[in-house]
Write a protein that holds these residues in place. Structure first.
Motif, PDB file in Angstrom:
ATOM      1  N   GLU A 178      60.662  24.415  20.413  1.00 49.82           N
ATOM      2  CA  GLU A 178      60.617  23.704  21.698  1.00 49.82           C
ATOM      3  C   GLU A 178      59.534  22.623  21.691  1.00 49.82           C
ATOM      4  O   GLU A 178      59.747  21.511  22.196  1.00 49.82           O
ATOM      5  CB  GLU A 178      60.376  24.692  22.838  1.00 49.82           C
ATOM      6  N   GLU A 179      58.383  22.941  21.119  1.00 50.59           N
ATOM      7  CA  GLU A 179      57.307  21.946  21.017  1.00 50.59           C
ATOM      8  C   GLU A 179      57.740  20.782  20.138  1.00 50.59           C
ATOM      9  O   GLU A 179      57.441  19.612  20.432  1.00 50.59           O
ATOM     10  CB  GLU A 179      56.050  22.579  20.453  1.00 50.59           C
ATOM     11  N   CYS A 180      58.449  21.082  19.060  1.00 49.74           N
ATOM     12  CA  CYS A 180      58.938  20.048  18.153  1.00 49.74           C
ATOM     13  C   CYS A 180      59.918  19.125  18.882  1.00 49.74           C
ATOM     14  O   CYS A 180      59.839  17.896  18.752  1.00 49.74           O
ATOM     15  CB  CYS A 180      59.608  20.698  16.944  1.00 49.74           C
ATOM     16  N   GLU A 181      60.824  19.697  19.665  1.00 53.98           N
ATOM     17  CA  GLU A 181      61.809  18.901  20.387  1.00 53.98           C
ATOM     18  C   GLU A 181      61.132  18.008  21.430  1.00 53.98           C
ATOM     19  O   GLU A 181      61.509  16.839  21.611  1.00 53.98           O
ATOM     20  CB  GLU A 181      62.834  19.821  21.042  1.00 53.98           C
ATOM     21  N   ASP A 182      60.137  18.534  22.107  1.00 56.43           N
ATOM     22  CA  ASP A 182      59.407  17.726  23.097  1.00 56.43           C
ATOM     23  C   ASP A 182      58.713  16.537  22.426  1.00 56.43           C
ATOM     24  O   ASP A 182      58.721  15.418  22.952  1.00 56.43           O
ATOM     25  CB  ASP A 182      58.373  18.592  23.815  1.00 56.43           C
ATOM     26  N   LEU A 183      58.126  16.787  21.256  1.00 60.68           N
ATOM     27  CA  LEU A 183      57.452  15.706  20.539  1.00 60.68           C
ATOM     28  C   LEU A 183      58.441  14.647  20.060  1.00 60.68           C
ATOM     29  O   LEU A 183      58.159  13.444  20.109  1.00 60.68           O
ATOM     30  CB  LEU A 183      56.684  16.273  19.342  1.00 60.68           C
ATOM     31  N   LEU A 184      59.609  15.081  19.586  1.00 59.61           N
ATOM     32  CA  LEU A 184      60.611  14.125  19.124  1.00 59.61           C
ATOM     33  C   LEU A 184      61.109  13.255  20.273  1.00 59.61           C
ATOM     34  O   LEU A 184      61.340  12.046  20.092  1.00 59.61           O
ATOM     35  CB  LEU A 184      61.776  14.865  18.467  1.00 59.61           C
ATOM     36  N   ARG A 185      61.265  13.845  21.438  1.00 60.31           N
ATOM     37  CA  ARG A 185      61.672  13.038  22.603  1.00 60.31           C
ATOM     38  C   ARG A 185      60.576  12.037  22.965  1.00 60.31           C
ATOM     39  O   ARG A 185      60.864  10.883  23.299  1.00 60.31           O
ATOM     40  CB  ARG A 185      61.967  13.957  23.786  1.00 60.31           C
ATOM     41  N   GLU A 186      59.338  12.478  22.880  1.00 57.23           N
ATOM     42  CA  GLU A 186      58.220  11.574  23.167  1.00 57.23           C
ATOM     43  C   GLU A 186      58.170  10.435  22.152  1.00 57.23           C
ATOM     44  O   GLU A 186      57.935   9.270  22.510  1.00 57.23           O
ATOM     45  CB  GLU A 186      56.904  12.365  23.134  1.00 57.23           C
ATOM     46  N   LEU A 187      58.409  10.782  20.874  1.00 57.21           N
ATOM     47  CA  LEU A 187      58.413   9.775  19.813  1.00 57.21           C
ATOM     48  C   LEU A 187      59.526   8.758  20.037  1.00 57.21           C
ATOM     49  O   LEU A 187      59.313   7.538  19.910  1.00 57.21           O
ATOM     50  CB  LEU A 187      58.603  10.461  18.461  1.00 57.21           C
ATOM     51  N   ALA A 188      60.718   9.233  20.389  1.00 54.65           N
ATOM     52  CA  ALA A 188      61.838   8.326  20.643  1.00 54.65           C
ATOM     53  C   ALA A 188      61.543   7.418  21.834  1.00 54.65           C
ATOM     54  O   ALA A 188      61.846   6.217  21.812  1.00 54.65           O
ATOM     55  CB  ALA A 188      63.111   9.137  20.891  1.00 54.65           C
ATOM     56  N   GLU A 189      60.927   7.976  22.866  1.00 51.67           N
ATOM     57  CA  GLU A 189      60.596   7.179  24.052  1.00 51.67           C
ATOM     58  C   GLU A 189      59.572   6.096  23.723  1.00 51.67           C
ATOM     59  O   GLU A 189      59.667   4.964  24.205  1.00 51.67           O
ATOM     60  CB  GLU A 189      60.058   8.104  25.147  1.00 51.67           C
ATOM     61  N   MET A 190      58.601   6.437  22.864  1.00 54.93           N
ATOM     62  CA  MET A 190      57.586   5.466  22.463  1.00 54.93           C
ATOM     63  C   MET A 190      58.210   4.255  21.787  1.00 54.93           C
ATOM     64  O   MET A 190      57.751   3.118  21.952  1.00 54.93           O
ATOM     65  CB  MET A 190      56.573   6.121  21.508  1.00 54.93           C
TER      66      MET A 190
END
Length: 234
Positions: free
Chosen positions: A118-130
């Motif tokens: 779940e933490e990994c998925e949240d980070l990937l979404r943040e990375l994509a948004e950046m």
């Protein structure tokens, strides 16, 4: 930073050598981790240049900083000027440590292999948004069947049957490159003093000139490295 500080207060050459050895271990451990982390969070178009900036430009800028400190401290630091020089040179690391600790995001790969999906998925979404991208599958990742057990991991696995050749090659390459690079920075001022009777300030000024040339060359390489038909893919 810890062993850099020990180097600065070392009472004899043996403690100094011990501290410098583990300073080298720390630097050697930091480079692959920081490179991998940088590449995970960088846009693909800039990955090569940013990796070059980290492994090439950052070291050269650090060497230039050390030369400037040596030039100034050698005049005002008395016989223990080199101790003050070592102490001042660890200050950037001391300042960077809390910034990395509190603000640097975790590696998505690290989270995934340790079962923190779940933490990994949240980070990937943040990375994509950046980067202004829409994450594939909403940022969902496949669950690993056998997450890594940190307690059971054996660091000597890098010298196991599958990885020993790569590990030996990478180790030898780093030792040779590091010895030549750092050897030049450390021994060159001493040679200039002994062979040409230069003062410490003159010796470090000469090294600074070579480092500034290196910085210029690295910047030019960063600009040219991805030019189609000319750079590393030409």
């Amino acid at each position: 930073c810890i062993f850099g500080l020990i180097s600065a207060v070392a009472p004899d050459v043996w403690v100094f050598a011990f501290a410098r050895f583990f300073t080298g271990v720390g630097v050697g451990s930091m480079v692959p981790v920081s490179d991998a982390h940088l590449l995970e969070w960088s846009p693909s178009a800039w990955r090569a240049r940013l990796a070059m900036a980290l492994t090439g430009l950052a070291f050269a800028v650090g060497a230039a900083f050390a030369c400037v400190v040596g030039i100034e401290i050698s005049e005002y630091g008395g016989d223990a000027w080199w101790r003050w020089m070592l102490f001042i040179c660890i200050l950037p690391g001391l300042l960077a440590f809390p910034l990395c600790w509190f603000f640097l995001p975790e590696s998505p790969h690290y989270l995934l292999v340790h079962g923190r999906v779940e933490e990994c998925e949240d980070l990937l979404r943040e990375l994509a948004e950046m980067h202004g991208k829409e994450p594939l599958e909403g940022g969902k990742v496949a669950h690993m069947h056998n997450p890594v057990d940190g307690a059971a991991w054996n660091p000597w696995e890098i010298f196991g049957k599958e990885l020993w050749a790569t590990s030996v090659y990478a180790t030898l390459s780093w030792v040779v490159c590091g010895f030549v690079y750092y050897g030049h920075i450390f021994i060159y001022p001493v040679l200039l003093e002994e062979l040409y009777d230069m003062q410490v300030k003159e010796a470090y000024s000469t090294v600074l000139i070579s480092v500034l040339v290196e910085i210029t060359a690295v910047v030019v390489a960063m600009i040219l490295m991805d030019i189609e038909g000319f750079g590393r893919r030409g």
